[in-house]
Design an enzyme around this catalytic site. Structure first.
Site, PDB file in Angstrom:
ATOM      1  N   GLY A   1       0.790  -1.228   0.000  1.00  0.00           N
ATOM      2  CA  GLY A   1       0.000   0.000   0.000  1.00  0.00           C
ATOM      3  C   GLY A   1       0.818   1.273   0.000  1.00  0.00           C
ATOM      4  O   GLY A   1       0.425   2.279   0.586  1.00  0.00           O
ATOM      5  N   LEU A   2       1.991   1.205  -0.676  1.00  0.00           N
ATOM      6  CA  LEU A   2       2.742   2.416  -0.995  1.00  0.00           C
ATOM      7  C   LEU A   2       3.301   3.147   0.213  1.00  0.00           C
ATOM      8  O   LEU A   2       3.464   4.376   0.201  1.00  0.00           O
ATOM      9  CB  LEU A   2       1.852   3.366  -1.817  1.00  0.00           C
ATOM     10  CG  LEU A   2       1.464   2.786  -3.177  1.00  0.00           C
ATOM     11  CD1 LEU A   2       0.029   3.070  -3.504  1.00  0.00           C
ATOM     12  CD2 LEU A   2       2.376   3.323  -4.252  1.00  0.00           C
TER      13      LEU A   2
ATOM     14  N   ASN B   1       4.598   5.122 -11.673  1.00  0.00           N
ATOM     15  CA  ASN B   1       3.809   3.933 -11.321  1.00  0.00           C
ATOM     16  C   ASN B   1       2.328   4.204 -11.575  1.00  0.00           C
ATOM     17  O   ASN B   1       1.653   4.824 -10.763  1.00  0.00           O
ATOM     18  CB  ASN B   1       4.056   3.541  -9.864  1.00  0.00           C
ATOM     19  CG  ASN B   1       3.441   2.200  -9.534  1.00  0.00           C
ATOM     20  OD1 ASN B   1       2.702   1.623 -10.350  1.00  0.00           O
ATOM     21  ND2 ASN B   1       3.725   1.682  -8.361  1.00  0.00           N
TER      22      ASN B   1
ATOM     23  N   CYS C   1      -0.314   0.466  -9.581  1.00  0.00           N
ATOM     24  CA  CYS C   1      -0.354  -0.172  -8.264  1.00  0.00           C
ATOM     25  C   CYS C   1      -1.747  -0.747  -8.020  1.00  0.00           C
ATOM     26  O   CYS C   1      -2.740  -0.020  -8.092  1.00  0.00           O
ATOM     27  CB  CYS C   1      -0.006   0.806  -7.150  1.00  0.00           C
ATOM     28  SG  CYS C   1      -0.148  -0.008  -5.534  1.00  0.00           S
TER      29      CYS C   1
ATOM     30  N   THR D   1       2.483  -6.188 -10.712  1.00  0.00           N
ATOM     31  CA  THR D   1       1.881  -7.429 -10.214  1.00  0.00           C
ATOM     32  C   THR D   1       0.465  -7.615 -10.759  1.00  0.00           C
ATOM     33  O   THR D   1      -0.199  -6.648 -11.146  1.00  0.00           O
ATOM     34  CB  THR D   1       1.829  -7.380  -8.683  1.00  0.00           C
ATOM     35  OG1 THR D   1       1.183  -6.165  -8.286  1.00  0.00           O
ATOM     36  CG2 THR D   1       3.222  -7.422  -8.079  1.00  0.00           C
TER      37      THR D   1
ATOM     38  N   GLY E   1       6.313 -13.031  -8.930  1.00  0.00           N
ATOM     39  CA  GLY E   1       7.204 -14.184  -8.852  1.00  0.00           C
ATOM     40  C   GLY E   1       7.082 -15.097 -10.066  1.00  0.00           C
ATOM     41  O   GLY E   1       6.426 -14.768 -11.060  1.00  0.00           O
TER      42      GLY E   1
ATOM     43  N   GLY F   1      12.560  -8.635  -8.707  1.00  0.00           N
ATOM     44  CA  GLY F   1      11.771  -8.195  -7.569  1.00  0.00           C
ATOM     45  C   GLY F   1      11.572  -9.266  -6.526  1.00  0.00           C
ATOM     46  O   GLY F   1      12.319  -9.356  -5.541  1.00  0.00           O
TER      47      GLY F   1
HETATM   48  O1  RRO Z   1       2.959  -0.797  -2.414  1.00  0.00           O
HETATM   49  C1  RRO Z   1       2.324  -1.725  -2.949  1.00  0.00           C
HETATM   50  O2  RRO Z   1       1.429  -2.324  -2.359  1.00  0.00           O
HETATM   51  C2  RRO Z   1       2.573  -2.121  -4.349  1.00  0.00           C
HETATM   52  C3  RRO Z   1       2.851  -1.249  -5.378  1.00  0.00           C
HETATM   53 BR1  RRO Z   1       3.146   0.553  -5.126  1.00  0.00          BR
HETATM   54  C4  RRO Z   1       2.955  -1.716  -6.713  1.00  0.00           C
HETATM   55  O3  RRO Z   1       3.187  -0.988  -7.682  1.00  0.00           O
HETATM   56  N1  RRO Z   1       2.765  -3.041  -6.915  1.00  0.00           N
HETATM   57  C5  RRO Z   1       2.507  -3.876  -5.903  1.00  0.00           C
HETATM   58  O4  RRO Z   1       2.340  -5.074  -6.136  1.00  0.00           O
HETATM   59  N2  RRO Z   1       2.432  -3.407  -4.629  1.00  0.00           N
END
Ligand code: RRO
Length: 319
Positions: free
Chosen positions: A87-88, A143, A146, A208, A232, A281
């Site tokens: 959640g950034l 980004n 997300c 993701t 993954g 990642g």
């Molecule tokens: O922070 C996250 O939860 C998150 C971000 Br910003 C993203 O771009 N991709 C992700 O899988 N998690």
């Protein structure tokens, strides 16, 4: 993890490999970087990897101000990967420049910044805070994808017009822009074209995939936020297909490939699909040395295959 100097013949009699590549106007010494969100905001991996040897450290996405992120649990293993909803969480661009950027620059790393926002104005504000940043910050990954912000309510990358509006705002940073897109949409080629048209030099494919894990005993989602983003090896073929399709449709748009890269072969696969460089990642969560190991794996693969310049692999699967 020390790498052999370029130009030196390898002891196993393979050829010497030039690992350098370019992503649009950005020259990189190596084709392997960290993926945003998996290497922190600074020098967190420096104890495990010589960050000066990799292509770049791509930092976790930063907002226009500090943000606490989502409730725990934030990560959970899945078959051949993991799911997250961090959640950034982050300090915001200005605090990052003051408190975290100096440490990562001190490692000798090349840095790629990353920003997020709920609205176009948030991206503009975050981008403005990057103006005049150290020249070793060579690009800005925007980004747009997300999955974990308000339950996926701000997936700009599912729409070409929204993507273009964000990129026009993010240009305020004055940095080469890479648009980080989503494979959750069947419009990724249209979105990539719109991103390029709006000023992105390159696209990063892909973030993701939206998913969820439910604990059958509690009968509730395991992540605090409910859903999350799956990453993954499980999503590697999705990343390869996404890169391949965008390269086929838009050969003029440079691509950074990301998704399930765990070794030299999975990195080379994305290069052959059309990526100019790749990011590592999820593998770093299992082993923080992974980004260095993947780079060494690419060099070894090329050396044994007689490939003297890694950039000669880019798009090689397209006949
Ligand atoms: O922070 C996250 O939860 C998150 C971000 Br910003 C993203 O771009 N991709 C992700 O899988 N998690």
């Amino acid at each position: 993890m020390a790498l052999r100097r370029r130009g030196r013949r390898r002891p196993d009699a393979g050829v010497a490999v030039d690992l350098s590549t370019t992503v649009g106007s950005v020259a990189l010494k190596a084709p392997v970087m960290t993926a945003s969100g998996t290497a922190g905001h600074g020098d967190e991996l420096a104890a495990y990897v010589d960050l000066s040897t990799i292509g770049a450290v791509v930092v976790k996405s930063l907002g226009s101000g500090p943000w606490p992120g989502n409730p725990a649990p934030r990560v959970h293993p899945t078959p051949s990967g993991m799911i997250n909803s961090v959640g950034l969480q982050g300090p915001g661009v200005t605090a990052w420049r003051e408190r975290e950027l100096p440490a990562v620059l001190a490692t000798g790393a090349t840095v790629v910044a990353s920003i997020w926002g709920r609205h176009v104005d948030d991206f503009a504000s975050a981008a403005e805070q990057l103006a005049g940043v150290d020249e070793r910050v060579v690009a800005l990954e925007v980004n747009l994808s997300c999955p974990n912000l308000d339950g996926g309510a701000h997936l700009f990358a599912h729409d070409p017009d929204a993507t273009a509006a964000v990129l026009r705002a993010a240009a305020a940073a004055g940095l080469p822009m890479w648009a980080k897109l989503s494979a959750n949409t069947d419009r990724v080629v249209d979105v990539a074209a719109a991103a390029h048209e709006a000023g992105a030099e390159a696209v990063t494919l892909a973030n993701t995939l939206m998913g969820m894990v439910i604990d059958v005993d509690t009968r509730r989602p395991v992540l605090g936020a409910g859903g999350g983003g799956v990453s993954g090896p499980a999503i590697h073929p999705v990343a390869v297909r996404t890169v391949y399709d965008v390269r086929a449709a838009l050969p003029e748009v440079p691509i950074v490939g990301v998704g399930g890269v765990v070794d030299g072969r999975t990195a080379v696969e994305l290069l052959l699909a059309g990526a100019s460089a790749v990011q590592v990642g999820t593998a770093s969560f299992a082993d923080p040395r992974s980004v260095g190991a993947v780079l060494e794996g690419v060099e070894t693969w090329c050396s044994r295959a007689g490939v003297t310049r890694v950039r000669d692999l880019i798009g090689g699967a397209h006949g």
